[in-house]
Design a protein around this motif. Sequence first.
Motif, PDB file in Angstrom:
ATOM      1  N   VAL A  18      -9.084 -22.845  39.811  1.00  0.00           N
ATOM      2  CA  VAL A  18      -7.779 -22.193  39.817  1.00  0.00           C
ATOM      3  C   VAL A  18      -8.002 -20.725  39.478  1.00  0.00           C
ATOM      4  N   ASP A  19      -7.399 -19.829  40.255  1.00  0.00           N
ATOM      5  CA  ASP A  19      -7.497 -18.406  39.947  1.00  0.00           C
ATOM      6  C   ASP A  19      -6.821 -18.113  38.619  1.00  0.00           C
ATOM      7  N   CYS A  20      -7.387 -17.193  37.871  1.00  0.00           N
ATOM      8  CA  CYS A  20      -6.864 -16.803  36.569  1.00  0.00           C
ATOM      9  C   CYS A  20      -6.701 -15.303  36.531  1.00  0.00           C
ATOM     10  N   PRO A  21      -5.523 -14.801  36.901  1.00  0.00           N
ATOM     11  CA  PRO A  21      -5.355 -13.349  36.833  1.00  0.00           C
ATOM     12  C   PRO A  21      -5.496 -12.877  35.398  1.00  0.00           C
ATOM     13  N   GLN A  22      -6.163 -11.764  35.240  1.00  0.00           N
ATOM     14  CA  GLN A  22      -6.372 -11.224  33.897  1.00  0.00           C
ATOM     15  C   GLN A  22      -5.058 -10.690  33.353  1.00  0.00           C
TER      16      GLN A  22
ATOM     17  N   CYS B 176     -12.557 -17.362  33.439  1.00  0.00           N
ATOM     18  CA  CYS B 176     -11.100 -17.337  33.520  1.00  0.00           C
ATOM     19  C   CYS B 176     -10.512 -16.253  32.613  1.00  0.00           C
ATOM     20  N   VAL B 177     -11.015 -16.151  31.401  1.00  0.00           N
ATOM     21  CA  VAL B 177     -10.467 -15.166  30.466  1.00  0.00           C
ATOM     22  C   VAL B 177     -10.669 -13.733  30.950  1.00  0.00           C
ATOM     23  N   TRP B 178     -11.628 -13.527  31.843  1.00  0.00           N
ATOM     24  CA  TRP B 178     -11.914 -12.190  32.387  1.00  0.00           C
ATOM     25  C   TRP B 178     -11.299 -11.992  33.765  1.00  0.00           C
ATOM     26  N   GLY B 179     -10.421 -12.899  34.168  1.00  0.00           N
ATOM     27  CA  GLY B 179      -9.787 -12.774  35.473  1.00  0.00           C
ATOM     28  C   GLY B 179     -10.485 -13.555  36.564  1.00  0.00           C
ATOM     29  N   GLY B 180     -11.438 -14.396  36.193  1.00  0.00           N
ATOM     30  CA  GLY B 180     -12.160 -15.215  37.166  1.00  0.00           C
ATOM     31  C   GLY B 180     -11.393 -16.482  37.506  1.00  0.00           C
ATOM     32  N   LYS B 181     -12.052 -17.599  37.418  1.00  0.00           N
ATOM     33  CA  LYS B 181     -11.427 -18.875  37.743  1.00  0.00           C
ATOM     34  C   LYS B 181     -11.571 -19.852  36.571  1.00  0.00           C
ATOM     35  N   LEU B 182     -10.667 -20.812  36.530  1.00  0.00           N
ATOM     36  CA  LEU B 182     -10.781 -21.952  35.634  1.00  0.00           C
ATOM     37  C   LEU B 182     -11.362 -23.077  36.478  1.00  0.00           C
ATOM     38  N   SER B 183     -12.471 -23.639  36.036  1.00  0.00           N
ATOM     39  CA  SER B 183     -13.182 -24.632  36.850  1.00  0.00           C
ATOM     40  C   SER B 183     -13.238 -25.978  36.155  1.00  0.00           C
ATOM     41  N   ALA B 184     -13.095 -27.027  36.959  1.00  0.00           N
ATOM     42  CA  ALA B 184     -13.245 -28.400  36.486  1.00  0.00           C
ATOM     43  C   ALA B 184     -14.054 -29.158  37.529  1.00  0.00           C
TER      44      ALA B 184
ATOM     45  N   LEU C  44     -23.052 -16.317  33.522  1.00  0.00           N
ATOM     46  CA  LEU C  44     -23.897 -17.228  34.294  1.00  0.00           C
ATOM     47  C   LEU C  44     -23.156 -17.684  35.542  1.00  0.00           C
ATOM     48  N   GLY C  45     -21.874 -17.964  35.392  1.00  0.00           N
ATOM     49  CA  GLY C  45     -21.082 -18.461  36.510  1.00  0.00           C
ATOM     50  C   GLY C  45     -21.301 -19.942  36.739  1.00  0.00           C
ATOM     51  N   LEU C  46     -20.712 -20.432  37.793  1.00  0.00           N
ATOM     52  CA  LEU C  46     -20.789 -21.846  38.125  1.00  0.00           C
ATOM     53  C   LEU C  46     -22.239 -22.241  38.393  1.00  0.00           C
ATOM     54  N   THR C  47     -22.701 -23.256  37.698  1.00  0.00           N
ATOM     55  CA  THR C  47     -24.067 -23.748  37.854  1.00  0.00           C
ATOM     56  C   THR C  47     -23.997 -25.250  38.073  1.00  0.00           C
TER      57      THR C  47
ATOM     58  N   ILE D 122     -26.151 -32.592  31.281  1.00  0.00           N
ATOM     59  CA  ILE D 122     -25.470 -31.778  30.277  1.00  0.00           C
ATOM     60  C   ILE D 122     -24.446 -30.899  30.974  1.00  0.00           C
ATOM     61  N   VAL D 123     -23.217 -30.951  30.468  1.00  0.00           N
ATOM     62  CA  VAL D 123     -22.137 -30.101  30.943  1.00  0.00           C
ATOM     63  C   VAL D 123     -21.873 -29.085  29.834  1.00  0.00           C
ATOM     64  N   PHE D 124     -21.824 -27.800  30.195  1.00  0.00           N
ATOM     65  CA  PHE D 124     -21.638 -26.775  29.172  1.00  0.00           C
ATOM     66  C   PHE D 124     -20.782 -25.636  29.692  1.00  0.00           C
ATOM     67  N   GLY D 125     -20.365 -24.798  28.769  1.00  0.00           N
ATOM     68  CA  GLY D 125     -19.583 -23.616  29.101  1.00  0.00           C
ATOM     69  C   GLY D 125     -19.978 -22.491  28.173  1.00  0.00           C
ATOM     70  N   HIS D 126     -19.073 -21.552  27.972  1.00  0.00           N
ATOM     71  CA  HIS D 126     -19.257 -20.421  27.071  1.00  0.00           C
ATOM     72  C   HIS D 126     -20.396 -19.506  27.518  1.00  0.00           C
TER      73      HIS D 126
END
Length: 143
Positions: A134-138, A115-123, A100-103, A92-96
């Motif tokens: 990818v870094d996501c500046p807030q 990402c929306v909070w200034g973290g990273k966008l992960s794939a 929790l962070g990267l698991t 299972i792949v999930f988000g939202h």
Amino acid sequence: TLALSDEVSSALRSCDWTDFLAQMYGNEPVRWHDDLRGVDRLRCIVNALTRLRFCTAAGEMEFDSKEGPGHTPEGYMPWFDVPQRLTQATPIVFGHWSTLGLTLRSNVIGLDTGCVWGGKLSALRLTDRALVQVDCPQHQRPG
């Protein structure tokens, strides 16, 4: 899971979709029962598939906590740690769940890295589990 999500999709495509949306939000019922019907059944499906973070071993869902596992409400656990979870053999792949962070587990992949909070966008490429971030500046909202 796919059959249950199809029930919600059907309700959203029906001529009564606005009635469903007006009743879709809420925290009840907190546990799945096969005899659920109507809007209670659909709301339980939506909640389990979009809002669930913590639940009890018996499947009672908790919707108030937004933090990560370090702040698990007493008597609850992350949904993916429920003993004898029926989907343990299904990856299972999930988000939202940014707190929790990267698991990365063999059967559970959580990709929300804030990402929306200034973290990273992960794939994650599923074939070899190569991670791209990818870094996501807030950004501040205008005005």
